[in-house]
Design a protein around this motif. Structure first.
Motif, PDB file in Angstrom:
ATOM      1  N   ARG A  50       1.839   7.210  -6.495  1.00 37.83           N
ATOM      2  CA  ARG A  50       0.847   8.251  -6.802  1.00 37.83           C
ATOM      3  C   ARG A  50       1.404   9.631  -6.497  1.00 37.83           C
ATOM      4  NH1 ARG A  50      -4.633   5.775  -4.149  1.00 37.83           N
ATOM      5  NH2 ARG A  50      -4.901   4.054  -5.598  1.00 37.83           N
TER       6      ARG A  50
ATOM      7  N   LYS B 141       0.831  -1.208   0.000  1.00 35.36           N
ATOM      8  CA  LYS B 141       0.000   0.000   0.000  1.00 35.36           C
ATOM      9  C   LYS B 141       0.868   1.261   0.000  1.00 35.36           C
ATOM     10  CE  LYS B 141      -4.246  -1.604   2.149  1.00 35.36           C
ATOM     11  NZ  LYS B 141      -5.193  -1.381   3.264  1.00 35.36           N
TER      12      LYS B 141
ATOM     13  N   ILE C  91       2.221   1.921  -3.436  1.00 35.52           N
ATOM     14  CA  ILE C  91       1.204   2.500  -4.320  1.00 35.52           C
ATOM     15  C   ILE C  91       1.027   3.985  -4.030  1.00 35.52           C
ATOM     16  CG2 ILE C  91      -1.274   2.501  -4.845  1.00 35.52           C
ATOM     17  CD1 ILE C  91      -1.163  -0.594  -4.427  1.00 35.52           C
TER      18      ILE C  91
END
Length: 75
Positions: A40, A33, A36
């Motif tokens: 971003r 997580k 990710i």
């Protein structure tokens, strides 16, 4: 394992081994997580490279955009 299992447990198992497997799987999930989110953030920051504005008011605008960028709006 080929279908996506993280690990397996052989019976009889020891509680300490089970705890370690669970701890490792949670850490892997957290890292995935985090990865990710960092990707971003990099993509998002790269989007500002074409913007002109080093002044404090423009930096406030960029900060506000960053704050709301990952929010989900429901209609």
């Amino acid at each position: 394992m080929k279908l996506g299992a993280y690990d397996y447990i052989i019976k009889p198992f020891k509680v300490d081994e089970l705890k370690l497997i669970i701890q490792n799987s949670l850490e892997k999930r957290f890292l995935r997580k985090e990865n990710i989110l960092l990707k971003r953030e990099i993509e998002f920051r790269a989007g500002f490279e074409n913007f002109i504005g080093k002044s404090e008011p423009m930096q406030k605008v960029f900060s506000l955009i960053r704050q709301v960028a990952d929010t989900t709006v429901r209609y």
